[in-house]
Design a protein around this motif. Structure first.
Motif, mmCIF file in Angstrom:
data_model
loop_
_atom_site.group_PDB
_atom_site.id
_atom_site.type_symbol
_atom_site.label_atom_id
_atom_site.label_comp_id
_atom_site.label_asym_id
_atom_site.label_seq_id
_atom_site.Cartn_x
_atom_site.Cartn_y
_atom_site.Cartn_z
ATOM 1 N N PHE A 125 4.462 41.850 -56.642
ATOM 2 C CA PHE A 125 4.656 40.923 -57.158
ATOM 3 C C PHE A 125 4.788 39.223 -56.836
ATOM 4 N N GLY A 126 4.114 38.949 -55.656
ATOM 5 C CA GLY A 126 3.213 38.095 -55.272
ATOM 6 C C GLY A 126 4.912 37.334 -54.965
ATOM 7 N N LEU A 127 5.419 37.757 -54.894
ATOM 8 C CA LEU A 127 6.933 37.460 -54.258
ATOM 9 C C LEU A 127 7.131 36.605 -52.749
ATOM 10 N N HIS A 128 5.905 36.823 -52.361
ATOM 11 C CA HIS A 128 5.689 35.682 -51.065
ATOM 12 C C HIS A 128 6.016 34.220 -51.168
ATOM 13 N N GLU A 129 5.055 33.675 -51.911
ATOM 14 C CA GLU A 129 5.379 32.743 -52.032
ATOM 15 C C GLU A 129 7.302 32.157 -52.651
ATOM 16 N N TRP A 130 7.630 32.636 -53.278
ATOM 17 C CA TRP A 130 9.042 32.275 -53.595
ATOM 18 C C TRP A 130 9.789 32.049 -52.562
ATOM 19 N N ALA A 131 9.784 33.267 -51.105
ATOM 20 C CA ALA A 131 10.120 34.132 -50.411
ATOM 21 C C ALA A 131 9.866 32.669 -48.812
ATOM 22 N N MET A 132 9.097 32.146 -49.511
ATOM 23 C CA MET A 132 8.702 31.245 -48.897
ATOM 24 C C MET A 132 9.135 29.184 -49.365
ATOM 25 N N VAL A 133 9.998 29.447 -50.231
ATOM 26 C CA VAL A 133 11.099 28.152 -50.581
ATOM 27 C C VAL A 133 11.872 28.396 -50.758
ATOM 28 N N VAL A 156 15.791 34.665 -58.376
ATOM 29 C CA VAL A 156 14.615 35.294 -58.032
ATOM 30 C C VAL A 156 14.572 36.502 -56.493
ATOM 31 N N VAL A 157 14.724 35.808 -56.155
ATOM 32 C CA VAL A 157 14.756 36.228 -54.552
ATOM 33 C C VAL A 157 15.674 37.291 -54.246
ATOM 34 N N GLU A 158 16.743 36.527 -54.365
ATOM 35 C CA GLU A 158 18.318 37.908 -54.326
ATOM 36 C C GLU A 158 18.097 39.048 -55.008
ATOM 37 N N SER A 159 17.534 38.749 -55.844
ATOM 38 C CA SER A 159 17.159 39.533 -57.095
ATOM 39 C C SER A 159 16.505 40.723 -56.583
ATOM 40 N N HIS A 160 15.313 40.499 -55.711
ATOM 41 C CA HIS A 160 14.604 41.904 -55.537
ATOM 42 C C HIS A 160 13.952 42.101 -53.962
ATOM 43 N N GLN A 161 14.246 43.197 -53.695
ATOM 44 C CA GLN A 161 13.220 43.623 -52.935
ATOM 45 C C GLN A 161 11.654 43.418 -52.940
ATOM 46 N N ILE A 162 11.258 42.547 -51.221
ATOM 47 C CA ILE A 162 10.506 42.292 -50.997
ATOM 48 C C ILE A 162 9.237 43.300 -50.922
ATOM 49 N N ARG A 163 8.746 43.050 -50.240
ATOM 50 C CA ARG A 163 6.956 44.412 -49.809
ATOM 51 C C ARG A 163 6.350 43.745 -49.168
ATOM 52 N N CYS A 164 6.250 42.680 -48.396
ATOM 53 C CA CYS A 164 5.010 41.947 -47.774
ATOM 54 C C CYS A 164 4.408 42.551 -46.738
ATOM 55 N N SER A 165 3.469 43.093 -47.037
ATOM 56 C CA SER A 165 2.669 43.239 -45.114
ATOM 57 C C SER A 165 1.866 42.902 -45.104
ATOM 58 N N HIS A 166 1.350 41.175 -44.922
ATOM 59 C CA HIS A 166 0.478 40.767 -44.499
ATOM 60 C C HIS A 166 0.762 39.422 -43.807
ATOM 61 N N ILE A 167 0.855 39.225 -42.371
ATOM 62 C CA ILE A 167 1.295 38.555 -41.434
ATOM 63 C C ILE A 167 1.130 37.213 -41.461
ATOM 64 N N ASP A 168 0.042 36.725 -42.310
ATOM 65 C CA ASP A 168 -0.123 35.079 -42.757
ATOM 66 C C ASP A 168 0.602 34.813 -43.613
ATOM 67 N N ALA A 169 1.034 35.810 -44.822
ATOM 68 C CA ALA A 169 2.305 35.291 -45.756
ATOM 69 C C ALA A 169 3.342 35.453 -45.145
ATOM 70 N N PHE A 170 3.633 36.415 -44.522
ATOM 71 C CA PHE A 170 5.607 36.678 -44.323
ATOM 72 C C PHE A 170 5.641 35.888 -43.019
ATOM 73 N N ARG A 171 5.370 34.679 -42.067
ATOM 74 C CA ARG A 171 4.961 33.682 -41.475
ATOM 75 C C ARG A 171 5.704 32.687 -41.792
ATOM 76 N N PHE A 172 5.215 32.733 -42.950
ATOM 77 C CA PHE A 172 5.927 31.867 -43.685
ATOM 78 C C PHE A 172 6.751 31.918 -44.355
ATOM 79 N N PHE A 173 7.631 32.765 -44.552
ATOM 80 C CA PHE A 173 9.459 33.060 -45.354
ATOM 81 C C PHE A 173 10.230 32.120 -44.336
ATOM 82 N N THR A 174 11.327 31.580 -45.162
ATOM 83 C CA THR A 174 12.435 30.966 -44.528
ATOM 84 C C THR A 174 12.798 31.921 -43.491
ATOM 85 N N PRO A 175 13.267 31.504 -43.021
ATOM 86 C CA PRO A 175 14.686 32.395 -41.810
ATOM 87 C C PRO A 175 15.265 33.119 -42.774
ATOM 88 N N GLU A 176 15.540 32.855 -44.061
ATOM 89 C CA GLU A 176 16.895 32.945 -44.447
ATOM 90 C C GLU A 176 16.458 34.638 -45.496
#
Length: 305
Positions: A125-133, A156-176
């Protein structure tokens, strides 16, 4: 000898059509660059990826194809990297390209072929962009406002379990945001985790086409760019950003309707990407010049030419 010899009138016509198509695809970016303007959505393809508009405009026939004829355009092509003359005209020097880029070609083939063997997951569901902010307040990665505001975006982030498999998206997630992701993709596990439903994996077909240089037929390169541009729009429409200033509607993935729309778009992109991925694997095989088993192990055989 090369497998194919293209008559001069045929390849010159294809090169002209290619240049016209490339110019149309990059017209907006080139005009903005000349004016000092930017586009938060579309310019990503020209800043994140290494291929520049001028390179995109160059048509290549692909591996083991000779361009018949002589003239200034052939002489110019022979000054391009990884081109060589032969008895008919000019062609890509596949052996020189393989000597320079062999590890890249082998990696791209392994990544794309293994990705193609997996089922498409359309539940991220494209939650990678949400996890980046996540928990960044008003600080964002793009010069666009958050559609729901900072607090609601975090919710929105807190209410979902994210399933991002792409390293070049995941590496921009905030630490939290990292703990919300079910997977921990790394560069080392990239070939094990990428899957054909991922928008970024399908957008990256443009990157891999660029990495394969003149071995990729020009039409295929532009096909990957065209798909990447469409995916980029959907990627940002489903993001937490308000993209209405660009005349785009949001895909509200925080709602059931938005999730359904996003998954449908993913399926469509996955179907289109499958053919492009297969064509890029064929390019790799042509460059490697060997018999490549399903395992990805290459059995060396002499190249032609």
């Amino acid at each position: 000898m090369p497998a194919t010899v293209l008559p001069a009138d045929e390849w010159r016509a294809r090169a002209a059509v290619h240049a016209e198509r490339a110019d149309a695809l990059t017209a907006g970016h080139r005009a903005r660059r000349a004016a000092g303007d930017t586009h938060a959505i579309e310019d990503f393809l020209h800043t994140y990826y290494a291929t520049r508009p001028g390179q995109l405009r160059r048509w290549h026939p692909g591996a083991d194809v000779t361009l018949e004829g002589a003239g200034a355009d052939v002489d110019e092509r022979l000054t391009w990297r990884w081109y060589m003359p032969d008895g008919h005209g000019a062609r890509v020097d596949v052996d020189a390209f393989l000597a320079d880029r062999g590890p890249t070609v082998r990696f791209v083939r392994e990544l794309l072929s293994r990705t193609a063997q997996r089922p498409a997951n359309v539940g991220c569901f494209g939650l990678h962009e949400w996890a980046m902010v996540y928990r960044t307040g008003d600080s964002t990665r793009h010069p666009l406002p958050l559609r729901l505001g900072a607090a609601a975006t975090d919710a929105v982030v807190e209410s979902h379990q994210i399933r991002c498999s792409h390293i070049d998206a995941f590496r921009f997630f905030t630490p939290e945001a990292v703990p919300f992701n079910r997977l921990r993709p790394t560069r080392e596990t990239q070939t094990e985790l990428e899957q054909p439903g991922c928008l970024h994996a399908n957008m990256d077909l443009y990157k891999w086409a660029g990495k394969l240089g003149p071995a990729v037929p020009g039409e295929l390169l532009l096909d990957t760019f065209d798909l990447a541009l469409e995916i980029r729009h959907v990627d940002m429409q489903a993001s937490p950003y308000d993209v209405s200033s660009y005349g785009l509607d949001a895909i509200a993935i925080e709602t059931p309707e938005g999730k359904a729309e996003y998954a449908a778009r993913q399926r469509g992109f996955a179907e289109r990407a499958a053919g492009l991925r297969e064509r890029l694997v064929e390019v790799c095989d042509a460059v490697l010049g060997g018999i490549v088993r399903d395992s990805g192990v290459r059995e060396d055989t002499p190249r032609r030419g």
